[in-house]
Design an enzyme around this catalytic site. Structure first.
Site, short mmCIF file in Angstrom:
data_model
loop_
_atom_site.label_atom_id
_atom_site.label_comp_id
_atom_site.label_asym_id
_atom_site.label_seq_id
_atom_site.Cartn_x
_atom_site.Cartn_y
_atom_site.Cartn_z
N GLU A 1 4.46 3.24 -5.37
CA GLU A 1 3.66 3.45 -6.58
C GLU A 1 2.78 4.71 -6.47
OE1 GLU A 1 2.35 -0.71 -6.41
OE2 GLU A 1 3.08 -0.96 -8.47
N GLU B 1 7.35 -6.48 -3.70
CA GLU B 1 6.23 -7.41 -3.92
C GLU B 1 6.68 -8.84 -4.16
OE1 GLU B 1 6.42 -4.35 -5.08
OE2 GLU B 1 4.48 -3.36 -5.07
C1 3H9 Z 1 1.81 -4.19 -2.77
O1 3H9 Z 1 2.02 -3.08 -2.38
C2 3H9 Z 1 1.10 -4.53 -4.04
C3 3H9 Z 1 0.94 -3.38 -4.97
O2 3H9 Z 1 2.05 -3.26 -5.82
C4 3H9 Z 1 -0.23 -3.58 -5.88
C5 3H9 Z 1 -1.56 -3.75 -5.25
C6 3H9 Z 1 -2.68 -3.80 -6.23
N1 3H9 Z 1 -0.15 -4.83 5.04
O3 3H9 Z 1 7.22 -5.72 10.06
P1 3H9 Z 1 6.68 -5.04 11.27
C7 3H9 Z 1 1.98 -5.09 9.71
S1 3H9 Z 1 2.27 -5.51 -1.83
C8 3H9 Z 1 -0.70 -5.17 6.22
O4 3H9 Z 1 6.63 -5.81 12.53
P2 3H9 Z 1 8.83 -3.15 11.05
C9 3H9 Z 1 2.78 -6.26 10.25
O5 3H9 Z 1 2.13 -7.47 10.02
C10 3H9 Z 1 2.93 -4.82 -0.33
N2 3H9 Z 1 -0.01 -5.21 7.37
O6 3H9 Z 1 7.40 -3.65 11.54
C11 3H9 Z 1 2.85 -5.89 11.72
O7 3H9 Z 1 1.61 -6.23 12.30
P3 3H9 Z 1 1.52 -6.77 13.80
C12 3H9 Z 1 4.29 -4.31 -0.48
C13 3H9 Z 1 1.29 -4.90 7.32
O8 3H9 Z 1 8.93 -1.75 11.51
C14 3H9 Z 1 2.97 -4.39 11.69
O9 3H9 Z 1 2.47 -3.98 10.42
N3 3H9 Z 1 4.82 -3.94 0.78
C15 3H9 Z 1 1.93 -4.55 6.13
O10 3H9 Z 1 9.88 -4.15 11.44
C16 3H9 Z 1 4.39 -3.88 11.86
O11 3H9 Z 1 5.20 -4.53 10.89
C17 3H9 Z 1 5.48 -4.81 1.57
O12 3H9 Z 1 5.67 -5.94 1.22
C18 3H9 Z 1 1.16 -4.52 4.95
N4 3H9 Z 1 1.69 -4.16 3.76
O13 3H9 Z 1 8.79 -3.19 9.46
C19 3H9 Z 1 5.96 -4.28 2.89
N5 3H9 Z 1 3.24 -4.31 6.38
O14 3H9 Z 1 2.08 -5.68 14.64
C20 3H9 Z 1 5.81 -5.32 3.95
C21 3H9 Z 1 3.39 -4.49 7.69
O15 3H9 Z 1 0.08 -7.06 13.99
N6 3H9 Z 1 6.16 -4.80 5.24
N7 3H9 Z 1 2.23 -4.85 8.28
O16 3H9 Z 1 2.38 -8.01 13.80
C22 3H9 Z 1 7.43 -4.67 5.67
O17 3H9 Z 1 8.38 -4.93 4.97
C23 3H9 Z 1 7.65 -4.22 7.09
O18 3H9 Z 1 6.48 -4.51 7.81
C24 3H9 Z 1 7.95 -2.72 7.24
C25 3H9 Z 1 7.94 -2.35 8.76
C26 3H9 Z 1 9.34 -2.45 6.66
C27 3H9 Z 1 6.93 -1.87 6.56
#
Ligand code: 3H9
Length: 697
Positions: free
Chosen positions: A104, A124
């Site tokens: 976004e 999301e």
């Molecule tokens: C959004 O954006 C809403 C908006 O539209 C509007 C808002 C108003 N936040 O998965 P990993 C942490 S909703 C906080 O093991 P990978 C995760 O917990 C969001 N923390 O690595 C982990 O922590 P720890 C939309 C986050 O390389 C560490 O980062 N976005 C977030 O296998 C490493 O993550 C998503 O839904 C976060 N957003 O994969 C994306 N993301 O080491 C969600 C990750 O302490 N994330 N962490 O356990 C993912 O899909 C995967 O984490 C990603 C990396 C592909 C990014």
């Protein structure tokens, strides 16, 4: 400026670099840094702004850890709007995963460039919300309704190539994000490119959104977010941009308040937490290159397939050359699925089946493997023989694993001179598809052997859960209890079809009786026979209708009939007319007058039995934390992800009410409904299962 966004002015281009490891989530510091960076660039007389991420990725989305806390300004949609409304040319350079709020921010920029490996999406809905920072308003203006709904309601990630084709990004270029972004911004300035705000682009033509809403709701089996996101996209068509943004925010906030959002975010963090065990901190796994698999039936072949796909060499041991060839055929069949889906090339297929896989009928050929998994017939005597032979031939340090789904690993380990090397690796069928792996740690299993189990699971792309030794470990032990609760309801008056319907309505992909038909009713039959032979606990309610079905050769889908008749196809699920008379005969024999069950009571009893047994499993240390149970049920037993897992669900519906129900039902069936001490303790202390998760983190 905050540390999370650094500012640098290079000639007439301002550079905003995100430094918020590990994934540059758009937390408060990042948001404020972006707004201040844009303001400063404007004050400094810059003509363009480059936004990019340091480290592994562009922004991977809003900071999920802030969800549920009071939101702090500047809100993300306002940050995107502030970026877009800048008179300067704003370029985003994408690498890693530009997800959710990350994409976004990029859509709020005027131009987008990405490295070829970049992936992007609006995931999301996978955490129970919908895009809330303009994603539902800007993406449709860029790619139209169909494509934006596909991306938003599936939450899927798309590669840079597809994004370029769709027009989500303007250019794909190899290089460091900072360098390619700077060069692109320079080029845009030199050619006098205009500011290009997506919000100013025309909205797509209206379509029948009510029909799309209904279809999406049906497809997502009770999950609300994808359908609500359709309403967001609808607003992009029907309302002026600023009004559409307001509507999107309202819908986003509505979803934020739901239990479904809590459930899905719990699942997101739980699956990342599940492999993090204090006992494994600093423990190195043993090296893995060559593994042995004993038994090439469906399970063994699935395990071998998964191992081959993860780059391991596999020696498959079978009883005869013919059986070994048949196992190879099964493995090749599994791999050809991967070939067809484009996951592996023909050359890779040939390599895996001809070079990485070898067949044998001799235990001597397992002498050099690093790990061996037996997947032979579920019989203690057979398993003991296998482990005695493994002990005789395997090299020192080899991990000896059993894929048993309920037998005692301590007893199996005791057959060897090296119980520290013995572990349970309980795969779920089909093992090359199902993500769950229970790693069963026996009394004497060495920590580095457990670490090796987790390393193997990770390599195979599994979600691995640590379990202790008991009948059925975590998953099958809990399953046997909630299945029994369902069987009791049938004796008391419910039908299998009512129960399946109620649980499918709750969100399970299939009800327990349809699952039984799919898995094969002979499995449960064998378990019941074994348990009867061992002696049922006093006061346990027994029944025969399921046995009668099996005695008639009706094992479910594979024989064409079980609880359902599959003559008209697997999906038709016509009730088998023999079933109700068998049930009625049991009721008559037991002197039961059947009563009516509502769907609500069916769900409540089924879930209470699941939660109660889960609490016992945690209380006894079979599962280390409540989240281990949640992940097991989510990945191995079709539990609806948007409900977070049985113990997260229990927290949300309230533990005191569940315990009160259990106590009430215990008055009529004290044998089955014995409250778990841990559940009683949590209720007495006013705490939740999630409190236990937090304490163990
Ligand atoms: C959004 O954006 C809403 C908006 O539209 C509007 C808002 C108003 N936040 O998965 P990993 C942490 S909703 C906080 O093991 P990978 C995760 O917990 C969001 N923390 O690595 C982990 O922590 P720890 C939309 C986050 O390389 C560490 O980062 N976005 C977030 O296998 C490493 O993550 C998503 O839904 C976060 N957003 O994969 C994306 N993301 O080491 C969600 C990750 O302490 N994330 N962490 O356990 C993912 O899909 C995967 O984490 C990603 C990396 C592909 C990014």
């Amino acid at each position: 400026m905050t540390d999370a966004i650094t500012y640098e002015l290079m000639g007439d281009i301002a550079i905003l670099a995100a430094n918020n490891p590990p994934v540059n989530a758009l937390g408060y510091d990042v948001r404020i840094g972006l707004v201040q960076g844009i303001e400063r660039a404007e004050q400094d007389g810059a003509r363009a702004v480059l936004i990019y991420g340091e480290g592994a990725t562009f922004f991977a989305g809003a900071d999920i850890r802030e969800f549920g806390l009071p939101p702090k300004e500047p809100f993300l949609p306002d940050v995107c709007t502030r970026i877009e409304s800048s008179p300067l040319i704003v370029v985003s350079a994408l690498h890693g995963t530009a997800l959710g709020g990350g994409l976004e921010i990029a859509l709020g920029s005027h131009y987008r460039i990405a490295v070829p490996s970049a992936r992007m999406g609006l995931p999301e809905v996978l955490i129970g919300v919908m895009p809330g920072a303009g994603g539902t308003q800007r993406l449709p203006r860029l790619v139209g309704i169909d494509k934006s709904l596909d991306i938003i309601t599936s939450g899927r990630q798309i590669g840079a190539g597809e994004a370029l084709e769709l027009g989500i990004i303007d250019r794909v270029q190899d290089g460091a994000p900072r360098e390619i972004g700077l060069a692109y911004a320079r080029e845009l300035l030199d050619m006098g490119a205009p500011r290009r705000a997506i919000s100013e682009m025309p909205a797509p033509a209206p379509v029948d959104f009510d029909a799309l809403y209904d279809a999406t709701l049906k497809k997502s089996r009770g999950q609300l977010a994808p359908a609500v996101a359709v309403r967001g996209v609808q607003a992009s068509v029907e309302l002026p941009f600023a009004e559409g943004m307001k509507r999107e925010r309202e819908l986003f906030r509505e979803l934020m308040e739901t239990d479904q959002r809590q459930g899905m975010i719990h699942a997101f963090f739980a699956e990342r937490q599940v492999g993090k065990l204090p006992e494994l901190k600093g423990v190195a796994p043993r090296p893995l290159a060559d593994i042995g698999v004993i038994g090439g039936g469906t399970m063994g072949a699935g395990i071998a397939t998964s191992a081959l796909l993860s780059g391991l060499n596999v020696t498959m041991l079978e009883m005869s050359p013919e059986a070994a060839e048949a196992a190879k055929g099964r493995i090749a069949g599994n791999l050809s699925g991967a070939l067809k889906r484009g996951k592996i090339s023909q050359a890779k297929f040939d390599d895996l089946t001809e070079k990485a896989l070898s067949l044998t009928t001799s235990y001597d050929d397992l002498s050099q493997v690093d790990l061996v998994i037996e997947a032979v017939y579920e019989d203690m005597e057979v398993k003991k023989k296998v482990f005695t032979q493994l002990d005789a031939v395997c090299k020192p340090g080899a991990v000896l694993a059993s894929n048993t789904s309920y037998l005692n690993i301590d007893e199996i380990a005791a057959m060897t001179s090296r119980p520290g090397d013995v572990i349970g690796l309980h795969f779920f069928s089909p093992a090359h598809v199902m993500k769950l792996l229970e790693i069963v740690v026996a009394d004497k299993t060495a920590p580095e052997v457990t670490a090796t189990g987790f390393a193997l699971g990770k390599r195979m792309g599994k979600v691995s859960v640590r379990a202790g030794v008991c009948d059925g470990f975590i998953g099958n032990r809990i399953l046997s209890i909630y299945r029994t609760a369902a069987d009791h309801m049938i004796l008391d008056g419910a039908t299998p079809y009512q129960i399946d319907a109620a649980l499918e309505e709750f969100g399970f992909a299939m009800g327990p009786y349809a699952v039984g038909d799919l898995a094969g009713l002979d499995i449960g039959w064998a378990v019941r026979k074994r348990k009867r032979a061992e002696g049922l606990p006093e006061g346990a309610r027994d029944f025969t209708y399921a046995d009668k079905l099996c005695e008639g050769g009706n094992f479910g889908q594979k024989t064409g009939k079980g609880y359902y008749d599959y003559a008209a196809g697997a999906r038709a699920r016509v009730p088998n007319p023999d079933v109700i008379p068998f049930i009625e005969a049991d009721r008559a024999a037991l002197g039961i007058t059947p009563r009516d069950f509502t769907s609500d009571e069916i769900v409540r009893r089924y879930m209470a039995s699941m939660v109660n047994e889960s609490a016992k499993v945690v209380g006894e240390g079979i599962a280390r934390r409540p989240l281990d149970v949640d992940v097991t049920l989510l990945y191995g037993y079709g539990f609806p992800r948007y409900r977070g897992g049985p113990l997260k669900w229990a927290d949300m519906v309230g533990l005191p009410g569940l315990l009160a129900d259990i106590r009430e039902w215990a008055e009529t069936d004290p044998n089955f409904w014995q409250p778990a001490p841990l559940l009683e303790q949590l209720v007495a202390e006013g705490r939740t299962f999630d409190d236990l998760n937090k304490e163990s983190a």
